[in-house]
Enzyme design. Sequence first.
Site, PDB file in Angstrom:
ATOM      1  N   ASP A  74     -11.052  -8.371   7.768  1.00  0.00           N
ATOM      2  CA  ASP A  74     -12.467  -8.206   7.423  1.00  0.00           C
ATOM      3  C   ASP A  74     -13.167  -9.564   7.376  1.00  0.00           C
ATOM      4  OD1 ASP A  74     -12.344  -5.477   7.302  1.00  0.00           O
ATOM      5  OD2 ASP A  74     -13.339  -5.342   5.349  1.00  0.00           O
ATOM      6  N   TYR A  87       0.824  -1.219   0.000  1.00  0.00           N
ATOM      7  CA  TYR A  87       0.000   0.000   0.000  1.00  0.00           C
ATOM      8  C   TYR A  87       0.857   1.267   0.000  1.00  0.00           C
ATOM      9  CZ  TYR A  87      -4.114  -2.890   1.080  1.00  0.00           C
ATOM     10  OH  TYR A  87      -5.135  -3.827   1.060  1.00  0.00           O
ATOM     11  N   LYS A 101       3.072 -15.386   1.728  1.00  0.00           N
ATOM     12  CA  LYS A 101       2.950 -16.077   0.443  1.00  0.00           C
ATOM     13  C   LYS A 101       4.381 -16.391   0.012  1.00  0.00           C
ATOM     14  CE  LYS A 101       0.394 -17.483  -3.047  1.00  0.00           C
ATOM     15  NZ  LYS A 101      -0.532 -18.625  -2.948  1.00  0.00           N
ATOM     16  N   ASP A 155      -3.570 -17.877   1.058  1.00  0.00           N
ATOM     17  CA  ASP A 155      -4.754 -18.512   0.453  1.00  0.00           C
ATOM     18  C   ASP A 155      -5.305 -19.589   1.388  1.00  0.00           C
ATOM     19  OD1 ASP A 155      -2.284 -19.619  -0.098  1.00  0.00           O
ATOM     20  OD2 ASP A 155      -2.833 -20.430  -2.044  1.00  0.00           O
ATOM     21  N   ASP A 199      -5.474  -6.593   5.796  1.00  0.00           N
ATOM     22  CA  ASP A 199      -6.666  -5.840   5.434  1.00  0.00           C
ATOM     23  C   ASP A 199      -7.796  -6.822   5.086  1.00  0.00           C
ATOM     24  OD1 ASP A 199      -8.368  -3.862   4.628  1.00  0.00           O
ATOM     25  OD2 ASP A 199      -7.203  -3.233   2.876  1.00  0.00           O
TER      26      ASP A 199
END
Length: 357
Positions: free
Chosen positions: A252, A141, A192, A224, A248
């Site tokens: 959620d 980000y 990852k 994943d 992020d």
Amino acid sequence: MTQNVLILPGDGIGPEITAEAVKVLNKLVETDGLDICMEEDLVGGAAYDVHGVPLADATMDKAQAADAVLLGAVGGYKWESLDISVRPEKGLLRLRKEMGLFANLRPAFLYPQLASASTLKPEIVAGLDILIVRELTGGIYFGQPRGIRILENGERQGFNTYVYSESEVKRIAHVAFQAAMKRNKKLTSVDKANVLEVTEMWREVVNEVAKEYPEVEVKHMYVDNAAMQLVLNPKQFDVMVTGNMFGDILSDEASMLTGSIGMLASASLDANNKGMYEPSHGSAPDIASQNKANPLATILSAAMMLRYSLGREDLAIKIEEAVGKVLDQGLRTGDIWSEGCTRVTCSEMGDAVVAAL
Ligand code: NAD
């Protein structure tokens, strides 16, 4: 010594829900020797209306000087067409950036009384208690270079840079290990590493930091798989630590396991455990000024503030137990209401928590 708390109610339901959290804190001042001084100021659209900016410099100074900041929420229809540089959200971003809040802590805790509010089967989620520690100021980000460029063949190409330095990973890993030490001593680091070198290094650094916390059981999981495991068997997790983007998304996902966004607290901390505390939800303009909002996420954020910044774990537990009692009494705001329960307003819910204390 008296500790200073800056209260920033913000917009929409912000003033209603923070008023209830302040009620709860005031009760603890009266009865439990909590020694804090609270001052209120403006943030978001409310600050823009008065100062022409979503966070005045004087407010920023107060936030820097305070021991902790408790924030409601920012944003609303009224300010959506403003230039992006003065939108309400910019006030929040400035606070996070200038206070150096690199660690975002989001508990996904399901009060057993609300197990039926989840979209997952109650037996999968009952007793769920996960803490997601998300790196907040680095990663893709913020990485440079970034942008959209035109290639030689005239085609547009978008690009971002996923970058973490060793020190950034180390400091968030320490926050996560310390949180795990206070809980069930299990940490899952999400990456990852099979595809992205940046997260291969992340994994190495987490393993290095792990040597300082021999009591904590560490696991590594690809993102994943973590997304899948969160809905398959969420109770396997205690603390999860991950980078900005994965955090992020996963936070959620985890929050929705609990069924109601009106229940979820959050903390953003700096290197000295000074922090800003806010509910995970937004300013809910659709129900603002109707005394309908659920104040429990903000009240539970105040509990996190007592735990992480003000050194009063005892009072944090007291608030969390009081919330449990109120739910046992069957009291529910609209967002968590179900057949057989008593529907209450935002202020009635705050009063009930105060009474339960
Ligand atoms: P939202 O979280 O405000 O609302 C989503 C839905 O959940 C709405 O139906 C709302 O009524 C409900 N809801 C949220 N909190 C509730 C509560 N405490 N009690 C009962 N119901 C609740 O998200 P949104 O609608 O996408 O955004 C609304 C505004 O909030 C926008 O301006 C957005 O930019 C802003 N926002 C601010 C923050 C923040 O301040 N940290 C975070 C997210 C969104």
